[in-house]
Design an enzyme around this catalytic site. Structure first.
Site, PDB file in Angstrom:
ATOM      1  N   GLN A   1       0.968  -1.076  -0.108  1.00 45.98           N
ATOM      2  CA  GLN A   1      -0.085  -0.049  -0.095  1.00 45.98           C
ATOM      3  C   GLN A   1       1.059   1.437   0.096  1.00 45.98           C
ATOM      4  O   GLN A   1       2.030   1.213   0.332  1.00 45.98           O
ATOM      5  CB  GLN A   1      -1.093   0.116   1.278  1.00 45.98           C
ATOM      6  CG  GLN A   1      -0.417  -0.451   2.553  1.00 45.98           C
ATOM      7  CD  GLN A   1      -1.281  -1.085   3.411  1.00 45.98           C
ATOM      8  OE1 GLN A   1      -2.323  -1.253   3.299  1.00 45.98           O
ATOM      9  NE2 GLN A   1      -0.753  -1.777   4.485  1.00 45.98           N
TER      10      GLN A   1
ATOM     11  N   HIS B   1      -8.882   2.823  19.814  1.00 45.95           N
ATOM     12  CA  HIS B   1      -7.622   1.657  20.480  1.00 45.95           C
ATOM     13  C   HIS B   1      -8.454   1.228  21.766  1.00 45.95           C
ATOM     14  O   HIS B   1      -8.244   0.053  21.896  1.00 45.95           O
ATOM     15  CB  HIS B   1      -6.251   2.159  20.416  1.00 45.95           C
ATOM     16  CG  HIS B   1      -5.938   2.388  18.929  1.00 45.95           C
ATOM     17  ND1 HIS B   1      -5.080   3.285  18.786  1.00 45.95           N
ATOM     18  CD2 HIS B   1      -6.115   1.574  17.912  1.00 45.95           C
ATOM     19  CE1 HIS B   1      -4.722   3.301  17.322  1.00 45.95           C
ATOM     20  NE2 HIS B   1      -5.272   2.324  16.661  1.00 45.95           N
TER      21      HIS B   1
ATOM     22  N   ASP C   1      -0.004  -0.235  13.447  1.00 46.95           N
ATOM     23  CA  ASP C   1       0.336   1.017  14.094  1.00 46.95           C
ATOM     24  C   ASP C   1       0.703   0.716  15.573  1.00 46.95           C
ATOM     25  O   ASP C   1       1.326   1.349  16.119  1.00 46.95           O
ATOM     26  CB  ASP C   1      -0.528   2.218  13.938  1.00 46.95           C
ATOM     27  CG  ASP C   1      -2.024   1.503  14.290  1.00 46.95           C
ATOM     28  OD1 ASP C   1      -2.271   1.424  15.472  1.00 46.95           O
ATOM     29  OD2 ASP C   1      -3.009   1.493  13.609  1.00 46.95           O
TER      30      ASP C   1
ATOM     31  N   GLU D   1       0.111  -9.148  11.226  1.00 47.91           N
ATOM     32  CA  GLU D   1      -0.220  -7.948  10.249  1.00 47.91           C
ATOM     33  C   GLU D   1       0.536  -8.257   8.960  1.00 47.91           C
ATOM     34  O   GLU D   1       1.293  -9.021   8.974  1.00 47.91           O
ATOM     35  CB  GLU D   1       0.669  -6.871  11.038  1.00 47.91           C
ATOM     36  CG  GLU D   1       0.896  -5.528  10.105  1.00 47.91           C
ATOM     37  CD  GLU D   1      -0.022  -4.948   9.497  1.00 47.91           C
ATOM     38  OE1 GLU D   1      -1.044  -4.399  10.183  1.00 47.91           O
ATOM     39  OE2 GLU D   1       0.097  -4.736   8.151  1.00 47.91           O
TER      40      GLU D   1
ATOM     41  N   ASP E   1      -0.681 -12.718   5.942  1.00 50.76           N
ATOM     42  CA  ASP E   1      -2.352 -12.219   5.530  1.00 50.76           C
ATOM     43  C   ASP E   1      -3.158 -12.728   6.751  1.00 50.76           C
ATOM     44  O   ASP E   1      -3.045 -14.150   6.681  1.00 50.76           O
ATOM     45  CB  ASP E   1      -2.661 -12.735   4.219  1.00 50.76           C
ATOM     46  CG  ASP E   1      -3.888 -12.217   3.753  1.00 50.76           C
ATOM     47  OD1 ASP E   1      -4.810 -11.991   4.561  1.00 50.76           O
ATOM     48  OD2 ASP E   1      -3.678 -11.661   2.591  1.00 50.76           O
ATOM     49  N   GLY E   2      -4.085 -12.079   7.286  1.00 52.70           N
ATOM     50  CA  GLY E   2      -4.772 -12.517   8.330  1.00 52.70           C
ATOM     51  C   GLY E   2      -5.533 -13.632   7.835  1.00 52.70           C
ATOM     52  O   GLY E   2      -6.252 -14.400   8.711  1.00 52.70           O
TER      53      GLY E   2
ATOM     54  N   ASP F   1      -8.379  -5.110  13.370  1.00 58.47           N
ATOM     55  CA  ASP F   1      -8.128  -3.579  13.229  1.00 58.47           C
ATOM     56  C   ASP F   1      -7.610  -3.616  11.811  1.00 58.47           C
ATOM     57  O   ASP F   1      -6.437  -3.271  11.381  1.00 58.47           O
ATOM     58  CB  ASP F   1      -7.315  -3.258  14.211  1.00 58.47           C
ATOM     59  CG  ASP F   1      -7.105  -1.703  14.245  1.00 58.47           C
ATOM     60  OD1 ASP F   1      -7.676  -1.164  13.329  1.00 58.47           O
ATOM     61  OD2 ASP F   1      -6.113  -1.432  14.769  1.00 58.47           O
TER      62      ASP F   1
ATOM     63  N   PRO G   1      -5.873  -4.515   0.377  1.00 65.02           N
ATOM     64  CA  PRO G   1      -5.607  -5.749   1.220  1.00 65.02           C
ATOM     65  C   PRO G   1      -6.500  -6.083   2.392  1.00 65.02           C
ATOM     66  O   PRO G   1      -6.567  -7.331   2.667  1.00 65.02           O
ATOM     67  CB  PRO G   1      -4.221  -5.603   1.589  1.00 65.02           C
ATOM     68  CG  PRO G   1      -3.890  -4.126   1.424  1.00 65.02           C
ATOM     69  CD  PRO G   1      -4.642  -3.226   0.421  1.00 65.02           C
TER      70      PRO G   1
HETATM   71  N1  SAM Z   1      -7.742   1.959  12.766  1.00 70.74           N
HETATM   72  C1  SAM Z   1      -7.831   1.980  11.208  1.00 70.74           C
HETATM   73  C2  SAM Z   1      -8.727   2.169  10.691  1.00 70.74           C
HETATM   74  O1  SAM Z   1      -9.882   2.164  11.293  1.00 70.74           O
HETATM   75  O2  SAM Z   1      -8.786   2.431   9.216  1.00 70.74           O
HETATM   76  C3  SAM Z   1      -6.659   0.602  10.586  1.00 70.74           C
HETATM   77  C4  SAM Z   1      -5.479   0.896  11.107  1.00 70.74           C
HETATM   78  S1  SAM Z   1      -4.143  -0.406  11.073  1.00 70.74           S
HETATM   79  C5  SAM Z   1      -2.675   0.415  10.586  1.00 70.74           C
HETATM   80  C6  SAM Z   1      -4.793  -1.364   9.722  1.00 70.74           C
HETATM   81  C7  SAM Z   1      -3.835  -2.539   9.127  1.00 70.74           C
HETATM   82  O3  SAM Z   1      -4.351  -3.637   8.693  1.00 70.74           O
HETATM   83  C8  SAM Z   1      -2.682  -2.047   8.158  1.00 70.74           C
HETATM   84  O4  SAM Z   1      -1.559  -1.880   8.889  1.00 70.74           O
HETATM   85  C9  SAM Z   1      -2.612  -2.946   7.145  1.00 70.74           C
HETATM   86  O5  SAM Z   1      -1.383  -3.420   6.794  1.00 70.74           O
HETATM   87  C10 SAM Z   1      -3.485  -4.182   7.827  1.00 70.74           C
HETATM   88  N2  SAM Z   1      -3.958  -5.286   6.673  1.00 70.74           N
HETATM   89  C11 SAM Z   1      -4.544  -4.887   5.910  1.00 70.74           C
HETATM   90  N3  SAM Z   1      -5.088  -6.089   5.226  1.00 70.74           N
HETATM   91  C12 SAM Z   1      -4.613  -6.984   5.951  1.00 70.74           C
HETATM   92  C13 SAM Z   1      -4.651  -8.428   5.904  1.00 70.74           C
HETATM   93  N4  SAM Z   1      -5.454  -9.239   4.999  1.00 70.74           N
HETATM   94  N5  SAM Z   1      -3.970  -9.056   6.945  1.00 70.74           N
HETATM   95  C14 SAM Z   1      -3.464  -8.576   7.958  1.00 70.74           C
HETATM   96  N6  SAM Z   1      -3.452  -7.159   8.096  1.00 70.74           N
HETATM   97  C15 SAM Z   1      -3.972  -6.574   7.239  1.00 70.74           C
END
Ligand code: SAM
Length: 286
Positions: A36, A67, A91, A110, A142-143, A160, A167
């Site tokens: 991203q 959070h 984060d 993550e 990947d989650g 989160d 993604p």
């Molecule tokens: N609180 C924020 C919001 O509500 O928009 C989200 C913050 S957090 C930075 C979101 C995280 O989800 C990102 O670091 C991203 O890399 C992660 N992410 C996105 N898709 C993912 C996936 N498929 N598996 C694991 N993590 C993922």
């Protein structure tokens, strides 16, 4: 970068012709990661801000509301949580709050290591040392793949994620929720970030429809986060035990007070009240 950052999440994506913009006093870091477009910038009002693919993820000023609610509501409601899985959350803000529960061992999954590394470097108050805590297990993958393959039970799963574009989209699918259910015990609780319903009403309805076949109790609770603009944000709630969102404030108080959580938003009364849904949100559960 121009001297203003405009977030177009509700401008083009949802077609509402609405945008929020931040004055940028300094661009701190910009990178196209493997997954991203990441930018961290300084603002006069909200401190440092993280955006991914043009969408605001978190700000130093108001991150605590989101959070604290993502972490403490399910852990306190569960009452005996030890194994907590966080999906996304690069984060480190949710992780920081989860670690305030001394008996909990968090596993965080993550996708993008760059988000973790850059937030530790440029927004350190978010994780506040959480990634170095010996109770933390951090996995970079990947989650959706993780929950599909893992044979482990968690007490609480907190998703989160980014919005359901890019993604993070897979983290809003029924297949993902079904796998989360398999990884939860009978008292297990799944929490998701579910957008701001004044702009993203379909997210609430779609999530409700995808959770309901797999959980006896699928609902939402709310919190107002200023930079997730549009009033209340909905946080998804799913469990097999319907009593877990019916605790009285007195019961919640008994669990919260001994922990001395040092929160700025969350408390037992707020926890209880967060499950009271306004009519315009309740009516989206169809
Ligand atoms: N609180 C924020 C919001 O509500 O928009 C989200 C913050 S957090 C930075 C979101 C995280 O989800 C990102 O670091 C991203 O890399 C992660 N992410 C996105 N898709 C993912 C996936 N498929 N598996 C694991 N993590 C993922």
């Amino acid at each position: 970068m121009s001297e203003w950052f405009e977030e177009g999440l509700h401008l083009h994506g949802s077609g509402h012709g609405y945008a929020q913009r931040f004055q940028v006093t300094k661009e701190i870091y910009r990178e196209k990661t493997e997954f991203q477009d990441l930018v961290i910038f300084e603002t006069p009002t909200f401190g440092r801000v993280l955006a991914l693919d043009g969408v605001i993820q978190t700000t130093e000023k108001d991150e605590f509301i989101y959070h604290e609610m993502m972490a403490h509501v399910p852990i306190i409601a569960h009452g005996n949580a030890k194994n907590v899985l966080i999906i996304g959350g690069g984060d480190g803000g949710v992780l920081r709050e989860v670690l305030k529960h001394p008996l909990v061992s968090p596993t965080m999954v993550e996708l993008d290591r760059s988000v973790v590394d850059l937030c530790i470097e440029y927004m350190p108050s978010l994780s506040d040392g959480a990634f170095e805590n010996p109770r933390t297990e951090l996995l970079i993958t990947d989650g959706i793949k993780f929950v599909a393959e893992i044979d482990r039970q968690f007490d609480v799963i907190i998703v989160d994620s980014t919005d359901p574009i890019g993604p993070g989209e897979v983290l809003f699918t029924e297949a993902f929720y079904k796998d989360c259910k398999r990884c939860l015990g009978d008292n297990g609780i799944l929490i998701t970030q579910n957008g701001v319903p004044i702009f993203q009403p379909d997210e609430v309805t779609t999530t409700f429809r995808r959770l309901s076949p797999h959980f006896k109790d699928a609902s939402f609770f709310v919190a107002p986060i200023p930079t997730y603009v549009g009033g209340y944000m909905t946080l998804g709630w799913a469990t097999m035990n319907k009593t877990l969102r019916q605790h009285s404030t007195a019961i919640l108080e008994e669990r919260v007070v001994p922990l001395s959580l040092q929160t700025k938003y969350y408390n037992a009364a707020v926890h209880n009240a967060a499950f009271a849904l306004p009519e315009y949100i309740k009516n989206l559960k169809i």
